[in-house]
Enzyme design. Structure first.
Site, PDB file in Angstrom:
ATOM      1  N   SER A  57       0.825  -1.210   0.000  1.00 16.51           N
ATOM      2  CA  SER A  57       0.000   0.000   0.000  1.00 16.51           C
ATOM      3  C   SER A  57       0.858   1.258   0.000  1.00 16.51           C
ATOM      4  CB  SER A  57      -0.942   0.002   1.205  1.00 16.51           C
ATOM      5  OG  SER A  57      -0.221  -0.085   2.420  1.00 16.51           O
ATOM      6  N   ASP A  90       5.534   1.529  11.290  1.00 17.80           N
ATOM      7  CA  ASP A  90       5.410   0.096  11.553  1.00 17.80           C
ATOM      8  C   ASP A  90       6.624  -0.338  12.377  1.00 17.80           C
ATOM      9  OD1 ASP A  90       5.231  -2.827  11.294  1.00 17.80           O
ATOM     10  OD2 ASP A  90       3.895  -2.447   9.603  1.00 17.80           O
ATOM     11  N   HIS A  92      -4.661  -5.286  14.058  1.00 17.69           N
ATOM     12  CA  HIS A  92      -6.115  -5.338  14.068  1.00 17.69           C
ATOM     13  C   HIS A  92      -6.698  -5.894  15.365  1.00 17.69           C
ATOM     14  CE1 HIS A  92      -5.987  -3.873  10.137  1.00 17.69           C
ATOM     15  NE2 HIS A  92      -6.314  -4.943   9.436  1.00 17.69           N
ATOM     16  N   ASP A 131      -9.646  -3.402   5.832  1.00 14.35           N
ATOM     17  CA  ASP A 131     -10.070  -4.671   6.434  1.00 14.35           C
ATOM     18  C   ASP A 131     -11.299  -4.483   7.322  1.00 14.35           C
ATOM     19  OD1 ASP A 131      -8.046  -6.144   5.185  1.00 14.35           O
ATOM     20  OD2 ASP A 131      -6.624  -5.707   6.776  1.00 14.35           O
TER      21      ASP A 131
END
Length: 205
Positions: A48, A67, A139, A165
């Site tokens: 992405s 990240d 998530h 998502d």
């Protein structure tokens, strides 16, 4: 808009979990955003990031991607999305940073700044307004809500919040990103503009 052939080819060979149609939608939405700082939460190997970075270059923006590069729960050994080729033999830990470094150097190094840290660390010092916020990190409920709560206030009025998502039906996937979208809508600060598969597009008032 159809992805440029070179961008589509780069995305296709980069490890990640972005379906083609959702990637194209992400790129199209990003092209509508204003110059300034864009923020991506969750980098993995940079699939992405290529899409957002290429759009940022065209828009005159700069993308920051955050990240820790040791993967989310579903990327760990024994889980469905584990990739043993990304394990560092020295530490035994998943490490997506070397793969991402190649992605950035080959495609978007001129418009992307990478922050290697947890979102909890970055939240302590982040103070820059953002025109675009893409939430696609860990998530789990706790982390997904944390990332929304600490970074969404930095989205400027008229800016875009994208959440990936998102599955309202528990049978299709985890619920944390869906709960983030609900929280954003309940806040009254964001309105939903579009749905592209599991990608939700919201606009800040």
């Amino acid at each position: 808009m159809t992805l440029p052939a070179d961008v589509a080819a780069a995305v296709a060979v980069t490890k990640g979990f972005m379906p083609e149609d959702e990637g194209a939608a992400l790129y199209d939405v990003a092209l509508t955003c204003l110059p300034g700082t864009w923020l991506e939460i969750g980098t993995y190997c940079g699939k992405s990031t290529i899409l957002l970075g290429t759009a940022a270059r065209q828009a005159g923006a700069q993308l920051v991607t955050v990240d820790h590069h040791h993967g989310s729960e579903e990327n760990q050994p024994g889980w469905e999305w584990h990739d043993s080729s990304l394990v560092d033999p020295r530490t035994g830990l998943l490490d997506t940073l070397p793969s991402f470094r190649r992605t950035m150097d080959d495609h978007v190094g001129d418009v992307v700044s990478a922050v290697v840290a947890t979102t909890e660390q970055v939240a302590q010092w982040w103070c820059t307004p953002v025109q675009l916020l893409f939430l696609d990190g860990n998530h789990t409920e706790e982390t997904a809500q944390h990332d929304y709560k600490v970074f969404s206030p930095h989205v400027v009025p008229g800016g875009v919040l994208l959440v990936h998502d998102v599955f309202p039906d528990p049978a299709q996937g985890g619920q944390a990103p869906w709960h983030v979208v609900q929280a954003a809508l309940d806040s009254g600060r964001f309105v939903e503009e579009a749905v592209h598969g599991s990608l939700r597009v919201l606009r800040a008032r």
